[in-house]
Design an enzyme around this catalytic site. Structure first.
Site, short mmCIF file in Angstrom:
data_model
loop_
_atom_site.label_atom_id
_atom_site.label_comp_id
_atom_site.label_asym_id
_atom_site.label_seq_id
_atom_site.Cartn_x
_atom_site.Cartn_y
_atom_site.Cartn_z
N ARG A 48 0.86 -1.18 0.00
CA ARG A 48 0.00 0.00 0.00
C ARG A 48 0.89 1.23 0.00
O ARG A 48 2.11 1.13 0.09
CB ARG A 48 -1.04 0.01 1.14
CG ARG A 48 -0.70 -0.67 2.40
CD ARG A 48 0.45 -0.09 3.13
NE ARG A 48 0.29 1.35 3.31
CZ ARG A 48 1.25 2.21 3.49
NH1 ARG A 48 2.53 1.81 3.51
NH2 ARG A 48 1.03 3.49 3.64
N GLY A 49 0.25 2.42 -0.08
CA GLY A 49 1.01 3.65 -0.24
C GLY A 49 1.02 4.00 -1.73
O GLY A 49 1.35 3.14 -2.56
N ALA A 50 0.67 5.26 -2.03
CA ALA A 50 0.44 5.63 -3.44
C ALA A 50 1.58 5.26 -4.39
O ALA A 50 1.36 4.54 -5.38
CB ALA A 50 0.11 7.12 -3.50
N GLN A 196 -1.27 1.95 9.94
CA GLN A 196 -0.02 2.14 9.18
C GLN A 196 1.00 2.96 9.97
O GLN A 196 2.20 2.77 9.81
CB GLN A 196 -0.30 2.85 7.85
CG GLN A 196 -1.10 2.04 6.84
CD GLN A 196 -2.57 2.37 6.90
OE1 GLN A 196 -3.12 2.67 7.95
NE2 GLN A 196 -3.25 2.30 5.77
N ASP A 237 -2.10 11.19 -1.85
CA ASP A 237 -2.53 10.18 -2.84
C ASP A 237 -2.96 10.80 -4.15
O ASP A 237 -2.95 10.16 -5.18
CB ASP A 237 -3.66 9.33 -2.27
CG ASP A 237 -3.11 8.33 -1.27
OD1 ASP A 237 -2.82 8.76 -0.14
OD2 ASP A 237 -2.91 7.17 -1.65
N ASN A 247 -5.35 12.48 1.09
CA ASN A 247 -4.40 11.63 1.80
C ASN A 247 -5.18 10.82 2.82
O ASN A 247 -6.40 10.97 2.96
CB ASN A 247 -3.30 12.48 2.46
CG ASN A 247 -2.15 11.61 2.97
OD1 ASN A 247 -1.62 10.78 2.22
ND2 ASN A 247 -1.75 11.79 4.21
O1 MRU Z 1 -4.38 3.26 2.38
P1 MRU Z 1 -2.91 3.46 2.22
O2 MRU Z 1 -2.10 2.86 3.32
O3 MRU Z 1 -2.44 3.08 0.85
O4 MRU Z 1 -2.75 5.05 2.35
C1 MRU Z 1 -1.48 5.61 2.24
C2 MRU Z 1 -1.45 7.07 2.41
O5 MRU Z 1 -2.45 7.73 2.58
C3 MRU Z 1 -0.12 7.71 2.23
O6 MRU Z 1 0.02 8.84 3.05
C4 MRU Z 1 0.02 8.14 0.78
O7 MRU Z 1 -0.25 7.07 -0.06
C5 MRU Z 1 1.34 8.68 0.47
S1 MRU Z 1 2.54 7.39 0.46
C6 MRU Z 1 4.06 8.02 0.14
#
Ligand code: MRU
Length: 346
Positions: A48-50, A196, A237, A247
């Site tokens: 996960r994470g964009a 997270q 995101d 985000n």
């Molecule tokens: O649902 P997730 O864990 O994918 O959400 C992640 C976030 O909101 C992060 O802050 C975002 O993706 C930036 S990651 C560098």
């Protein structure tokens, strides 16, 4: 180099990634050469994470291309375009995912043979990963100048190395400041329901030798009253051309409280997180996830039977609450419509 393992890698025709659902207890890897299994890792939040899901999506395209059944190039491209739609449908908010898939598809369309199609998709996917790591390093170099020796930085969710190819976005300035000898402490919001912040941000920062403490999401008010926080840095995101930032849910209330307490609120994101096709926050698709992820904690129901959750996975912070956006091309400031336009014209 940080004392951190790679989130996702292409190794001899297979993709290996850290199963983030097992952290911090176990550093377990998932290895696959099946594009649908890789797509499933995105859907199940094993990765996960964009930016990281952008890389996983690009690798899914490369794996799909290796196994393509069609014998004619145009049929193969049609097949790959269908795979692209499946991959894009996994998580709607992070624009990096669609951006990465489109880059790989565009590269595939320049192929003149089936062999070349396989080569070009892989080349493009590896490039997505390389660009992300380079962008994050640059975000770190630019952003670390905002951090002074002895500062305390607050962050939400995990916009760390685990959420990207390496270094992270929000964490990159912290890692670079640490590397350059500044003492930095971090306060991470635990980030319900996937935790997270508590599981991942705390894991990677402590592993990298950075002092980190976790707070519950609802403690931000009292912590901002009782502790001196120098700076807040979050990831993103999707950022619209007017500077609305989607985000992890909880970012918007954090930005509101930051304003009230005069704490600078920065967003760190590579240019691949900007979506110039939209203007406002309402245009950003906000992912809604199953209620069960909120009403069950470690397999045990916490609400009475029949009481479900309202569960948006992201929220949108308006540009008026954002002090600056740290990108690999420079730190931009309000008015964002103008600074974003300028960022993409140079
Ligand atoms: O649902 P997730 O864990 O994918 O959400 C992640 C976030 O909101 C992060 O802050 C975002 O993706 C930036 S990651 C560098």
């Amino acid at each position: 180099m940080l004392n951190l393992p790679r989130t996702i890698e292409w190794i001899n025709g297979k993709v290996r990634l850290i199963n983030q659902l097992e952290l911090p207890h176990k550093l377990e890897y998932i290895e696959t050469d099946d594009w649908l299994r890789l797509v499933e890792t995105i859907r199940k939040m094993e990765i996960r994470g964009a930016p990281a899901i952008g890389v996983a999506a690009a690798f899914s395209m490369a794996l799909a291309a290796q196994r393509i059944k069609a014998r004619a190039l145009n049929e193969a491209l049609n097949e790959l375009a269908k795979c692209a739609e499946v991959i894009k449908a996994t998580r709607p908010t992070a624009v990096n995912l669609a951006w990465a898939v489109d880059r790989v598809l565009t590269a595939a369309r320049t192929a003149t043979s089936l062999d070349e199609l396989k080569e070009k998709t892989l080349e493009a996917a590896l490039k997505v990963q390389q660009m992300d790591e380079e962008a994050n390093r640059k975000i770190g170099e630019l952003g670390e100048k905002l951090i002074d020796d002895g500062d305390t930085v607050m962050t939400v969710c995990n916009a760390g190395s685990l959420a990207t190819s390496y270094y992270g976005t929000a964490t990159a300035p912290i890692y670079l400041a640490h590397e350059r000898g500044k003492r930095v402490s971090v306060i991470a919001l635990e980030t319900r329901p996937y935790l997270q912040g508590a599981r991942l941000t705390a894991w990677e920062l402590s592993r990298a030798g950075i002092n980190v403490k976790v707070i519950t999401d609802n403690a931000i008010g009292i912590v901002l009253q009782k502790h001196h926080i120098d700076l807040i840095i979050t990831g993103a995101d999707r950022i619209t051309r007017k500077g609305y930032v989607a985000n992890k849910v909880g970012t918007y209330p954090l930005a509101l409280l930051a304003k009230e307490h005069s704490v600078p609120f920065y967003v760190a994101a590579p240019t691949s997180t900007f979506d110039l096709s939209i203007e406002t926050g309402e245009e950003i698709p906000i992912e809604e996830r199953p209620s069960d992820e909120v009403v069950y904690i470690f397999g045990r129901r916490i609400t009475p039977e029949g009481v479900e959750a309202i569960y948006y996975a992201f929220d949108v912070t308006p540009p008026k609450l954002i002090s600056g956006i740290i990108t690999e091309k420079g730190i931009i400031y309000p008015p964002y419509e103008k600074s974003i336009r300028h960022l993409f014209s140079v």
